[in-house]
Motif scaffolding. Structure first.
Motif, PDB file in Angstrom:
ATOM      1  N   ASP A  49       0.673  -1.291  -0.032  1.00 26.71           N
ATOM      2  CA  ASP A  49       0.108  -0.276  -0.027  1.00 26.71           C
ATOM      3  C   ASP A  49       0.681   1.298  -0.151  1.00 26.71           C
ATOM      4  OD1 ASP A  49      -2.315  -1.464   0.171  1.00 26.71           O
ATOM      5  OD2 ASP A  49      -2.347  -1.373   2.214  1.00 26.71           O
ATOM      6  N   LEU A  50       2.124   1.117  -0.085  1.00 29.45           N
ATOM      7  CA  LEU A  50       3.021   2.220  -0.155  1.00 29.45           C
ATOM      8  C   LEU A  50       3.108   2.874  -1.519  1.00 29.45           C
ATOM      9  CD1 LEU A  50       6.015   1.417   2.386  1.00 29.45           C
ATOM     10  CD2 LEU A  50       4.223   3.440   2.588  1.00 29.45           C
ATOM     11  N   LYS A  51       3.196   4.163  -1.771  1.00 31.98           N
ATOM     12  CA  LYS A  51       3.501   4.914  -3.063  1.00 31.98           C
ATOM     13  C   LYS A  51       4.754   5.646  -2.724  1.00 31.98           C
ATOM     14  CE  LYS A  51       1.619   8.613  -5.366  1.00 31.98           C
ATOM     15  NZ  LYS A  51       0.344   9.168  -5.453  1.00 31.98           N
ATOM     16  N   PHE A  52       5.778   5.369  -3.544  1.00 29.81           N
ATOM     17  CA  PHE A  52       7.143   6.183  -3.403  1.00 29.81           C
ATOM     18  C   PHE A  52       6.916   7.421  -4.243  1.00 29.81           C
ATOM     19  CE2 PHE A  52      11.463   7.083  -4.554  1.00 29.81           C
ATOM     20  CZ  PHE A  52      11.964   7.380  -3.163  1.00 29.81           C
ATOM     21  N   LEU A  61       1.125   6.178   2.294  1.00 27.63           N
ATOM     22  CA  LEU A  61       0.682   5.179   2.659  1.00 27.63           C
ATOM     23  C   LEU A  61      -0.965   5.408   2.137  1.00 27.63           C
ATOM     24  CD1 LEU A  61       0.665   2.203   3.875  1.00 27.63           C
ATOM     25  CD2 LEU A  61      -0.061   3.243   6.018  1.00 27.63           C
ATOM     26  N   MET A  62      -1.537   4.386   1.088  1.00 27.52           N
ATOM     27  CA  MET A  62      -2.712   4.382   0.762  1.00 27.52           C
ATOM     28  C   MET A  62      -3.574   3.160   1.199  1.00 27.52           C
ATOM     29  SD  MET A  62      -2.242   6.794  -1.409  1.00 27.52           S
ATOM     30  CE  MET A  62      -3.735   6.945  -2.303  1.00 27.52           C
ATOM     31  N   GLU A  67      -4.859   8.980   1.554  1.00 23.18           N
ATOM     32  CA  GLU A  67      -3.736   8.951   1.648  1.00 23.18           C
ATOM     33  C   GLU A  67      -3.161   9.171   3.295  1.00 23.18           C
ATOM     34  OE1 GLU A  67      -1.554  11.853  -0.912  1.00 23.18           O
ATOM     35  OE2 GLU A  67      -2.035  10.857  -2.672  1.00 23.18           O
ATOM     36  N   ASP A  68      -1.966   8.637   3.513  1.00 21.58           N
ATOM     37  CA  ASP A  68      -1.315   8.835   5.005  1.00 21.58           C
ATOM     38  C   ASP A  68       0.154   9.055   4.884  1.00 21.58           C
ATOM     39  OD1 ASP A  68      -1.168   9.255   7.726  1.00 21.58           O
ATOM     40  OD2 ASP A  68      -1.435   7.166   8.279  1.00 21.58           O
TER      41      ASP A  68
END
Length: 105
Positions: A49-52, A61-62, A67-68
């Protein structure tokens, strides 16, 4: 254990005590391995769930469409630790690893 003590068979008593120690040791090892599996499973769930963000080296973190973050890219890449960054002069700053991640472009 009381049975082993009450019998006059010292050899049996020693074997039973040794078997009991082995059971305790195996139980502790089992608990440690279960905790490690749980930790690795949790990390894998987070990682998917991570987006770089290559622009500033942070992760978002999605979860459930929200978004977090941002989270420090270095802390995640090195320790699999989600550490929030705060906005500093020059971009996001991590209080944990003291890494300034925003690259001027």
């Amino acid at each position: 254990m009381d049975f082993a003590r009450s019998t006059k068979n010292a050899d049996l008593a020693v074997k039973l005590v040794d078997a009991y120690r082995d059971i305790v040791e195996l139980t502790e090892t089992n608990q440690q391995l279960r905790a490690e599996i749980s930790k690795l499973t949790e990390q894998a769930d987070i990682e998917k769930d991570l987006k770089f963000n290559a622009r500033n080296g942070t992760y978002t973190l999605m979860r459930e469409g929200k978004e977090d973050g941002p989270f420090c890219g270095t802390c995640w890449d090195v320790d699999h630790r989600l550490v929030r960054t705060r906005e500093g002069t020059g971009g996001p700053f991590c209080d944990w690893c003291s890494n300034r991640r925003l690259h001027s472009r």
